[in-house]
Design an enzyme around this catalytic site. Structure first.
Site, PDB file in Angstrom:
ATOM      1  N   GLU A 175       0.828  -1.216   0.000  1.00  0.00           N
ATOM      2  CA  GLU A 175       0.000   0.000   0.000  1.00  0.00           C
ATOM      3  C   GLU A 175       0.861   1.265   0.000  1.00  0.00           C
ATOM      4  O   GLU A 175       0.734   2.135   0.869  1.00  0.00           O
ATOM      5  CB  GLU A 175      -0.961  -0.013   1.190  1.00  0.00           C
ATOM      6  CG  GLU A 175      -1.997  -1.127   1.099  1.00  0.00           C
ATOM      7  CD  GLU A 175      -3.110  -1.064   2.139  1.00  0.00           C
ATOM      8  OE1 GLU A 175      -2.898  -0.464   3.205  1.00  0.00           O
ATOM      9  OE2 GLU A 175      -4.191  -1.632   1.898  1.00  0.00           O
ATOM     10  N   GLU A 376      -5.632  -8.188  -1.294  1.00  0.00           N
ATOM     11  CA  GLU A 376      -6.310  -8.036  -0.001  1.00  0.00           C
ATOM     12  C   GLU A 376      -7.763  -7.719  -0.270  1.00  0.00           C
ATOM     13  O   GLU A 376      -8.068  -6.868  -1.116  1.00  0.00           O
ATOM     14  CB  GLU A 376      -5.718  -6.900   0.840  1.00  0.00           C
ATOM     15  CG  GLU A 376      -4.413  -7.210   1.481  1.00  0.00           C
ATOM     16  CD  GLU A 376      -3.927  -6.103   2.402  1.00  0.00           C
ATOM     17  OE1 GLU A 376      -4.757  -5.432   3.051  1.00  0.00           O
ATOM     18  OE2 GLU A 376      -2.705  -5.897   2.457  1.00  0.00           O
TER      19      GLU A 376
HETATM   20  C1  BG6 Z   1      -4.584  -2.921   4.596  1.00  0.00           C
HETATM   21  C2  BG6 Z   1      -3.240  -3.352   5.082  1.00  0.00           C
HETATM   22  O1  BG6 Z   1      -4.656  -1.543   4.750  1.00  0.00           O
HETATM   23  O2  BG6 Z   1      -5.715  -3.334   5.266  1.00  0.00           O
HETATM   24  C3  BG6 Z   1      -3.233  -4.452   6.116  1.00  0.00           C
HETATM   25  O3  BG6 Z   1      -2.361  -3.676   4.034  1.00  0.00           O
HETATM   26  C4  BG6 Z   1      -4.421  -4.265   7.041  1.00  0.00           C
HETATM   27  O4  BG6 Z   1      -1.994  -4.433   6.763  1.00  0.00           O
HETATM   28  C5  BG6 Z   1      -5.687  -4.381   6.207  1.00  0.00           C
HETATM   29  O5  BG6 Z   1      -4.443  -5.134   8.105  1.00  0.00           O
HETATM   30  C6  BG6 Z   1      -6.977  -4.328   6.991  1.00  0.00           C
HETATM   31  O6  BG6 Z   1      -6.997  -3.223   7.812  1.00  0.00           O
HETATM   32  P1  BG6 Z   1      -7.272  -3.350   9.368  1.00  0.00           P
HETATM   33  O7  BG6 Z   1      -7.082  -1.994   9.866  1.00  0.00           O
HETATM   34  O8  BG6 Z   1      -8.643  -3.857   9.480  1.00  0.00           O
HETATM   35  O9  BG6 Z   1      -6.255  -4.301   9.872  1.00  0.00           O
END
Ligand code: BG6
Length: 478
Positions: A175, A376
């Site tokens: 990211e 993701e």
């Molecule tokens: C992304 C990141 O922003 O979202 C992860 O690459 C992160 O590291 C994921 O865990 C989900 O966000 P959160 O805040 O729910 O963990």
């Protein structure tokens, strides 16, 4: 059948949120090791040293360090073709500045990669996922300094050579575009300005942040070039937090505002990494924000020579943008926005929008024309461990099913989508809040927000469901 043969189904994690073993095997502290726990409403704190009475959830995380064989076997059972993980830089170079790497750290990842291959999976390795050695923050204020470029390339040189026959897919920075917003100052760039204590409200210096991003672009380009020299079969990608925004109304003022946010929030970094040059709108943004990027001779050529092979991104939610300050706001991954009346939101206020994924995939493919990977996606939710160690997470299955359907439609639209790795496939610590209770996994990890628990692993209902999805190459979503 829409999903192509060889489609890379799998799951995603990051060392700082999953691995634990923070001070074992010669590992040095990383920026993530200095973050306390928080909640949806209480922000995490950043401390320069560990303070009594505060809890640092990334230290133990899900304890993959001691559970990797068991975890990889579970992923194998689900039929994963690929496992996205990151290497903790400070496990290889504890301070970041050493001449020689830490052999024990290198051996750990050797074992992990061997285990993955045994279970029929390709590793997809993020080289830097929200952590750099904390020493580099103390000494150089992180990526604000150009010194980090060579230190990062030295680290890449070591891991590329060591794992050249074990790892084919790499991502240079997780990211990377979080550096376009204040939260990314510490999170992505390791910049810790005097007076910052609160992760969500950092003392921001846009000049340092955008200069730091330039250093990351140069480091990424150098890594891509180097990687291809070491093994021409390497596929090296960028990774962008894609935060799709819609204009709240058809008022042209809303449309223009939304376009600007999309440009700087989403396209600025991808354009540099895929096209090898800053987009035209960068100059105006720098001017308006009094940012002067210091470029060295050869930087522009380097960006061209170090273009990535594929584009990967995270996708969780969408938001709206409006010029009307009176509309109701809502949260999201890295940024919030205006509430969309057509969408429902997760327990953490992230608006669920599968159609937005199809839209985003089409937009990205039209712009870049390179293979895309969704690395993701997922639903952070409270899970309940019920009798017999069962978790009935039908809400998660619904979320993933709808997103998979929309990916399938995007493929039918003609998008070259090569893989899908839902986030936190085995429960892990949340990046934004530091909670363990914000769970994404197919596998439940028995640990609470303070690291209490057996750390036993339990299969959720979504485990069996995802296994069927993979076995049918996305045909069976029931
Ligand atoms: C992304 C990141 O922003 O979202 C992860 O690459 C992160 O590291 C994921 O865990 C989900 O966000 P959160 O805040 O729910 O963990």
């Amino acid at each position: 059948m829409s999903f192509p043969k060889g489609f890379l189904w799998g799951g995603a994690t990051a060392a700082n949120q999953y691995e634990g073993g923070w001070n074992e095997g010669g590992k040095g502290p990383s920026t993530a090791d200095m973050l306390t726990n928080g909640t949806h409403t209480t922000p995490r704190k950043i401390t320069r040293t560990w303070e009594d009475g505060l809890y640092y959830p990334n230290h133990i995380a899900s304890d993959f360090y001691h559970h990797y064989k068991e975890d990889i076997a579970l992923m194998g059972e689900m039929g994963f073709k690929v496992f996205r993980m990151s290497i903790a830089w400070s496990r290889i170079f504890p301070k970041g500045i050493e001449e020689e790497p830490n052999e024990e750290g290198l051996r750990f990842y050797d074992e992990v990669f061997d285990e993955l291959h045994k279970q029929g999976m390709e590793p997809l390795v993020t080289i830097s996922h929200y952590e750099s050695p904390f020493y580099l923050t103390e000494k150089y204020n992180g990526w604000a300094s150009r010194e980090l470029v060579d230190l990062y390339v030295k680290y890449c040189n070591v891991i590329f050579n060591r794992y050249k026959d074990k790892v084919k897919y790499w991502l240079t920075f997780n990211e990377i575009n979080c550096g376009t917003m204040p939260l990314g100052g510490y999170l992505g760039l390791g910049i810790l300005n005097e007076g910052t204590t609160d992760f969500m409200n950092q003392k921001d210096d846009p000049q340092l942040r955008f200069q730091g991003l330039h250093h990351q672009f140069i480091a990424s380009a150098k890594a891509v070039k180097l990687g291809h020299e070491i093994n021409p079969d390497f596929k090296i990608g960028c990774m962008i937090a894609f935060m799709t925004s819609y204009p709240y109304s058809c008022n042209p003022k809303d449309v223009l505002k939304c376009q600007k946010e999309m440009q700087m929030g989403n396209y600025y970094c991808g354009d540099v990494q895929v096209r090898g040059e800053y987009p035209y709108f960068a100059k105006q943004y720098w001017k308006e924000n009094n940012i002067q990027i210091q470029m060295e001779e050869g930087d522009e050529a380097l960006l061209k020579e170090g273009k990535v092979d594929f584009y990967s991104f995270s996708y969780y939610m969408t938001n709206c943008v409006s010029t009307d300050p009176n509309l109701e706001g809502i949260g999201g991954n890295l940024i919030g926005g205006v509430k969309n009346p057509y969408l429902k939101a997760s327990d953490w206020g992230w608006q669920i929008d599968p159609d937005g994924l199809r839209y985003t995939l089409n937009e990205l493919y039209a712009r870049y024309q390179v293979p895309l990977m969704v690395v993701e996606n997922g639903l952070g939710a409270f899970d309940k461990l019920e009798e017999g160690n069962k978790v009935h997470d039908s809400y998660r299955i619904d979320y993933l099913r709808e997103h998979i359907k929309c990916m399938e439609e995007a493929i039918e639209d003609g998008v070259d989508l090569i893989g899908y790795t839902p986030w936190g496939c085995i429960d892990l610590v949340s990046a934004s809040t530091g909670e363990m209770g914000k769970r994404y996994g197919f596998v439940y990890v028995d640990s609470d927000d303070y690291g209490n628990g057996s750390f036993n692993r339990y299969k959720k209902d979504s485990f069996t469901w995802y296994k069927k999805v993979i076995a049918s190459n996305g045909e069976n979503l029931e």
